[in-house]
Design a protein around this motif. Structure first.
Motif, PDB file in Angstrom:
ATOM      1  N   ASP A  29       0.876  -1.171   0.000  1.00 33.72           N
ATOM      2  CA  ASP A  29       0.000   0.000   0.000  1.00 33.72           C
ATOM      3  C   ASP A  29       0.914   1.221   0.000  1.00 33.72           C
ATOM      4  O   ASP A  29       1.261   1.762   1.050  1.00 33.72           O
ATOM      5  CB  ASP A  29      -0.908  -0.021   1.225  1.00 33.72           C
ATOM      6  CG  ASP A  29      -1.987   1.053   1.173  1.00 33.72           C
ATOM      7  OD1 ASP A  29      -1.989   1.839   0.205  1.00 33.72           O
ATOM      8  OD2 ASP A  29      -2.823   1.099   2.088  1.00 33.72           O
ATOM      9  N   ARG A  43       0.527  -4.068   2.920  1.00 45.78           N
ATOM     10  CA  ARG A  43      -0.888  -4.293   3.244  1.00 45.78           C
ATOM     11  C   ARG A  43      -1.479  -5.065   2.077  1.00 45.78           C
ATOM     12  O   ARG A  43      -1.559  -4.563   0.961  1.00 45.78           O
ATOM     13  CB  ARG A  43      -1.631  -2.981   3.456  1.00 45.78           C
ATOM     14  CG  ARG A  43      -3.050  -3.153   4.005  1.00 45.78           C
ATOM     15  CD  ARG A  43      -3.648  -1.812   4.371  1.00 45.78           C
ATOM     16  NE  ARG A  43      -4.981  -1.969   4.935  1.00 45.78           N
ATOM     17  CZ  ARG A  43      -6.025  -1.228   4.563  1.00 45.78           C
ATOM     18  NH1 ARG A  43      -5.884  -0.287   3.641  1.00 45.78           N
ATOM     19  NH2 ARG A  43      -7.203  -1.430   5.115  1.00 45.78           N
ATOM     20  N   ARG A  47      -3.965  -7.341  -0.439  1.00 46.56           N
ATOM     21  CA  ARG A  47      -5.321  -7.374  -0.980  1.00 46.56           C
ATOM     22  C   ARG A  47      -5.401  -8.452  -2.049  1.00 46.56           C
ATOM     23  O   ARG A  47      -4.430  -8.692  -2.768  1.00 46.56           O
ATOM     24  CB  ARG A  47      -5.712  -6.030  -1.594  1.00 46.56           C
ATOM     25  CG  ARG A  47      -5.880  -4.878  -0.613  1.00 46.56           C
ATOM     26  CD  ARG A  47      -6.276  -3.607  -1.349  1.00 46.56           C
ATOM     27  NE  ARG A  47      -6.563  -2.507  -0.442  1.00 46.56           N
ATOM     28  CZ  ARG A  47      -5.651  -1.701   0.065  1.00 46.56           C
ATOM     29  NH1 ARG A  47      -4.379  -1.875  -0.257  1.00 46.56           N
ATOM     30  NH2 ARG A  47      -5.994  -0.717   0.883  1.00 46.56           N
ATOM     31  N   THR A 107      -8.705  -8.044   2.584  1.00 44.05           N
ATOM     32  CA  THR A 107      -7.632  -7.106   2.937  1.00 44.05           C
ATOM     33  C   THR A 107      -7.048  -7.487   4.280  1.00 44.05           C
ATOM     34  O   THR A 107      -7.777  -7.763   5.240  1.00 44.05           O
ATOM     35  CB  THR A 107      -8.162  -5.663   3.010  1.00 44.05           C
ATOM     36  OG1 THR A 107      -8.754  -5.318   1.764  1.00 44.05           O
ATOM     37  CG2 THR A 107      -7.029  -4.696   3.326  1.00 44.05           C
TER      38      THR A 107
END
Length: 218
Positions: A134, A140, A142, A167
């Motif tokens: 991210d 992070r 996803r 997520t």
């Protein structure tokens, strides 16, 4: 019938607590519910019990090569279901890999595969758009997931579920200076495997609370 009796007894105990207005009864009720398993969330699909099951993961890269993320997710989901689903037997991953090596990686006929490798049920995990970052400095993860269960003998799809965007962590993330991409990928896929596994086995709702805390121990 057994489950109905447990829930009826729990209802009677709760009713008695309310009538007696004894707050201590609530703790007793909670302990009772836990002891008999009445506080567990049932699986969305429970057809893997007493079945020989093949688990196959496909990613955006799988049509070109043996993707490490696909193999890791397959192994983690397999480990969870082996522990949580009663009398479920797994088709060995080597048999699946050999089938794909023989028939190619571009497309897969899951029913044909299931017949050839002697599976009774086949779980297809399609993972697309997996991202681990991210921004430039934060991990992070996803991914979008589609779960499909095939009944090989019946030659049909018996269950299907879409997870539009999983997520992890749900809040914030982990700085790239604190870990490596390889370690974070394993953590992300472990959390995703738990999410997938709970579709097929019962679990305690309390176990879903504060998953982000797992980062603290990594």
């Amino acid at each position: 019938m057994k489950s109905t009796s447990f829930h009826l007894l729990a209802f009677l105990l709760l009713t008695g607590c309310v009538l007696l207005t004894q707050t201590g009864c609530l703790g007793l009720l909670s302990n009772f519910m836990h002891a008999v398993g009445a506080d567990r969330i049932p699986p969305e699909y429970d057809g893997f019990e007493k079945s020989k099951v093949a688990i196959v993961t496909m990613t955006d890269q799988s049509q070109y090569s043996d993707d490490v993320a696909a193999r890791l997710l397959t192994r983690k989901v397999s480990d969870i279901l082996s522990m949580e689903v009663k009398e479920m037997a797994l088709v060995h991953d080597e048999a699946i890999q050999q089938w794909r090596d023989t028939h190619g990686w571009e497309t897969i006929d899951y029913l044909e595969m299931g017949k050839d490798i002697k599976a009774e049920k086949l779980l297809s995990i399609e993972m697309t758009d997996m991202r681990l970052r991210d921004g430039a400095t934060l991990y992070r993860g996803r991914a979008a997931i589609v779960l499909t269960v095939y009944d090989i003998a019946a030659e049909k799809v018996v269950f299907r579920k879409e997870i539009d965007e999983f997520t992890y962590p749900t809040q914030a993330g982990q700085y790239t200076s604190e870990t490596t991409e390889t370690k974070f990928r394993k953590l992300f896929l472990s959390m995703l495997a738990k999410k997938i596994g709970r579709t097929f086995h019962s679990y305690d709702f309390a176990d879903t609370v504060a998953l982000d805390a797992s980062l603290a121990s990594q």
